[in-house]
Design a protein around this motif. Structure first.
Motif, mmCIF file in Angstrom:
data_model
loop_
_atom_site.group_PDB
_atom_site.id
_atom_site.type_symbol
_atom_site.label_atom_id
_atom_site.label_comp_id
_atom_site.label_asym_id
_atom_site.label_seq_id
_atom_site.Cartn_x
_atom_site.Cartn_y
_atom_site.Cartn_z
ATOM 1 N N TYR A 1 0.740 -1.201 0.161
ATOM 2 C CA TYR A 1 -0.007 -0.030 -0.022
ATOM 3 C C TYR A 1 0.777 1.231 0.048
ATOM 4 O O TYR A 1 1.737 1.528 0.856
ATOM 5 C CB TYR A 1 -0.878 -0.154 1.307
ATOM 6 C CG TYR A 1 -1.389 1.306 1.971
ATOM 7 C CD1 TYR A 1 -2.199 2.121 1.265
ATOM 8 C CD2 TYR A 1 -1.044 1.396 3.247
ATOM 9 C CE1 TYR A 1 -2.382 3.277 1.750
ATOM 10 C CE2 TYR A 1 -1.757 2.357 3.846
ATOM 11 C CZ TYR A 1 -2.289 3.519 3.046
ATOM 12 O OH TYR A 1 -2.773 4.624 3.601
ATOM 13 N N LYS B 1 -2.904 7.278 -1.566
ATOM 14 C CA LYS B 1 -3.991 7.186 -1.078
ATOM 15 C C LYS B 1 -5.053 7.881 -2.051
ATOM 16 O O LYS B 1 -4.309 8.630 -2.807
ATOM 17 C CB LYS B 1 -3.988 7.911 0.036
ATOM 18 C CG LYS B 1 -3.197 7.514 1.388
ATOM 19 C CD LYS B 1 -3.488 8.117 2.491
ATOM 20 C CE LYS B 1 -2.264 7.824 3.620
ATOM 21 N NZ LYS B 1 -2.623 7.871 5.018
ATOM 22 N N ARG C 1 -3.663 11.458 17.628
ATOM 23 C CA ARG C 1 -4.138 10.431 16.614
ATOM 24 C C ARG C 1 -5.169 9.305 17.220
ATOM 25 O O ARG C 1 -5.831 9.159 16.696
ATOM 26 C CB ARG C 1 -2.728 9.804 16.302
ATOM 27 C CG ARG C 1 -3.192 9.075 15.021
ATOM 28 C CD ARG C 1 -1.609 8.827 14.229
ATOM 29 N NE ARG C 1 -1.881 7.671 13.089
ATOM 30 C CZ ARG C 1 -0.961 7.062 12.494
ATOM 31 N NH1 ARG C 1 0.278 6.939 12.827
ATOM 32 N NH2 ARG C 1 -1.096 6.311 11.518
ATOM 33 N N SER D 1 -5.142 4.056 10.667
ATOM 34 C CA SER D 1 -3.869 3.741 9.895
ATOM 35 C C SER D 1 -4.158 2.722 8.754
ATOM 36 O O SER D 1 -4.680 1.571 9.051
ATOM 37 C CB SER D 1 -2.688 3.180 10.768
ATOM 38 O OG SER D 1 -1.343 3.042 10.007
ATOM 39 N N GLY D 2 -3.903 3.042 7.446
ATOM 40 C CA GLY D 2 -4.470 2.290 6.465
ATOM 41 C C GLY D 2 -4.073 0.605 6.670
ATOM 42 O O GLY D 2 -4.869 -0.172 6.795
ATOM 43 N N SER D 3 -2.774 0.468 7.075
ATOM 44 C CA SER D 3 -2.357 -0.989 7.148
ATOM 45 C C SER D 3 -3.080 -1.734 8.117
ATOM 46 O O SER D 3 -2.976 -2.785 8.324
ATOM 47 C CB SER D 3 -0.929 -1.124 7.175
ATOM 48 O OG SER D 3 -0.419 -0.215 8.077
ATOM 49 N N ARG E 1 -5.759 -4.484 7.626
ATOM 50 C CA ARG E 1 -5.101 -5.883 7.438
ATOM 51 C C ARG E 1 -4.847 -6.463 8.759
ATOM 52 O O ARG E 1 -5.043 -7.707 8.805
ATOM 53 C CB ARG E 1 -4.064 -5.805 6.517
ATOM 54 C CG ARG E 1 -4.102 -5.149 5.175
ATOM 55 C CD ARG E 1 -2.913 -5.435 4.156
ATOM 56 N NE ARG E 1 -1.676 -4.865 4.867
ATOM 57 C CZ ARG E 1 -1.029 -3.903 4.583
ATOM 58 N NH1 ARG E 1 -1.091 -3.426 3.411
ATOM 59 N NH2 ARG E 1 0.323 -3.598 5.247
ATOM 60 N N SER F 1 2.681 8.126 5.899
ATOM 61 C CA SER F 1 1.716 9.467 5.258
ATOM 62 C C SER F 1 2.296 10.419 4.538
ATOM 63 O O SER F 1 2.186 10.547 3.274
ATOM 64 C CB SER F 1 0.821 10.078 6.346
ATOM 65 O OG SER F 1 0.163 9.062 7.157
HETATM 66 C C1 DP6 Z 1 5.325 0.858 3.425
HETATM 67 O O1 DP6 Z 1 -0.570 2.334 7.082
HETATM 68 O O2 DP6 Z 1 1.685 3.231 8.015
HETATM 69 O O3 DP6 Z 1 4.245 -0.246 5.373
HETATM 70 O O4 DP6 Z 1 -2.329 4.835 6.373
HETATM 71 O O5 DP6 Z 1 -0.787 6.987 6.447
HETATM 72 O O6 DP6 Z 1 -1.136 5.175 8.349
HETATM 73 P P1 DP6 Z 1 -1.088 5.379 6.900
HETATM 74 O O7 DP6 Z 1 0.180 4.516 6.491
HETATM 75 P P2 DP6 Z 1 0.706 3.278 6.917
HETATM 76 O O8 DP6 Z 1 1.422 2.761 5.780
HETATM 77 C C2 DP6 Z 1 1.915 1.564 5.530
HETATM 78 C C3 DP6 Z 1 3.043 1.440 4.291
HETATM 79 C C4 DP6 Z 1 3.892 0.407 4.249
HETATM 80 C C5 DP6 Z 1 3.211 -0.473 3.121
HETATM 81 C C6 DP6 Z 1 2.100 -1.312 3.558
HETATM 82 O O9 DP6 Z 1 2.081 -1.661 4.936
HETATM 83 O O10 DP6 Z 1 1.276 -1.809 2.830
#
Ligand code: DP6
Length: 327
Positions: free
Chosen positions: A19, A22, A71, A138-140, A143, A193
């Protein structure tokens, strides 16, 4: 019931198809889907109770202040509005992951918070809704609600309700290892981010988005077939492509240190000798190697010998987020 103290635990995950970008930063909606492996034993435990005098947050034993506290409390606000409550909360998180070292502790933190805070607020969310909620922190983290191999969908909706994770294989379904070489425990200079914002300036970013579906399909197929070499090859490709975006960004972004590069070369040299290990690197200088259990010790030993490597951990596929309600 409001007032019940709730504790939950979640593990970190490492993306095999990354990921990195965004489509909606406010909702943490990703520009592409991603696929990860949840790791056992590297986790965060979160406890939440509503009905206290004022909002308070403790992170790893210290009263949290500044951006970290903001946060967490923004996340609590989000749950409050979903639960339509006003009560103040006490939140305590304890991590077994060193902070800011590129081991994505925010994923474990917000997955455990999604479970603990929503339940303490009286919500009873199923896993897909918990995944969508964790994503907002947080996006990840979307999962880390699930164990084993997990896919987080990009989704099409503007409100993000279809941008959730789903399990591909449970932790016990395929026995692999992830060897983690820590090359620095300093807090990372550029957050994920910020790194993603910078990535969008790179001429390579459109190609990243364009080729994501192909990588995801390849990884999905390889995981279903439990084909380590195929998963490893696409994982290595996805990681190196992600870091190439940063090199071409303005200003440029390079998370690697000398030891990071040396670890990559060490793993590639081992591959020439028949050791099946494949590297991936996140928003930091650590190198993670996906491998078969029978090769883990050899890889760990080799990485320990690389100058600049501070320590090496070997992780198994981990469980998803779990809750425990106190009587
Ligand atoms: C390189 O989930 O930490 O680990 O959504 O802004 O909190 P935010 O970002 P985050 O990004 C993870 C980026 C990565 C790749 C991944 O885990 O897919």
């Amino acid at each position: 019931m409001l007032g019940a103290e709730t504790t939950a635990r979640a593990n970190v995950n490492v993306a095999l198809v990354k990921y990195w970008g965004k489509r909606d930063p406010a909702l943490n909606l990703p520009a592409t889907g991603s696929i990860s492996l949840t790791l056992e034993g590297l986790g965060v435990e979160a406890t939440c109770v509503f009905g206290v005098e004022s909002d308070r947050c403790t992170i790893d034993g210290d009263a949290a202040v500044g951006p970290d506290a903001d946060r967490v409390l923004r996340f609590v606000d989000l749950v409050r509005s979903e639960a339509r409550i006003e009560a103040r909360a006490r939140v305590v998180t304890t991590s077994s992951v060193p902070k800011g070292v590129g081991l994505a502790s925010s994923a474990a933190a917000f997955a455990s918070l999604a479970v603990a805070v929503s339940r303490a607020a009286g919500l009873r969310l199923e896993a897909p809704a918990l995944s969508a909620l964790a994503r907002r922190g947080s996006g990840s983290a979307a999962r880390s609600i699930y164990g084993g191999f997990v896919e987080w969908h990009r989704g099409e909706r503007a409100d993000g309700r279809d941008s959730i994770a789903e399990p591909l294989l449970a932790p016990g379904d395929w026995d692999v290892r992830m060897v983690v070489a820590v090359t620095s425990t300093a807090r990372k200079a550029v957050s994920s981010s910020d790194g993603m914002r910078r990535a969008a300036t790179s001429p390579l970013y459109p190609a990243w988005v364009e080729t994501a579906e192909r990588d995801l399909a390849e990884a999905r197929r390889a995981i279903a077939a439990r084909d380590l070499d195929a998963v490893g090859q696409v994982a290595e490709h996805s990681a190196l492509k992600m870091h190439a975006i940063g090199l071409a960004a303005r200003p440029p972004l390079l998370y690697w240190r000398g030891a990071t590069v040396d670890c990559v070369h060490r793993v590639w040299a081992l591959r020439e000798e028949g050791v099946r290990g494949y590297v991936t690197i996140d928003a930091g200088p650590q190198v993670k190697v996906l491998c078969a259990p029978s090769d883990a010790e050899r890889i760990a030993g080799a990485l320990r010998g690389v100058p600049g490597v501070e320590r090496v951990l070997t992780c198994l596929p981990g469980r998803g987020a779990e809750t425990r309600e106190c009587p």
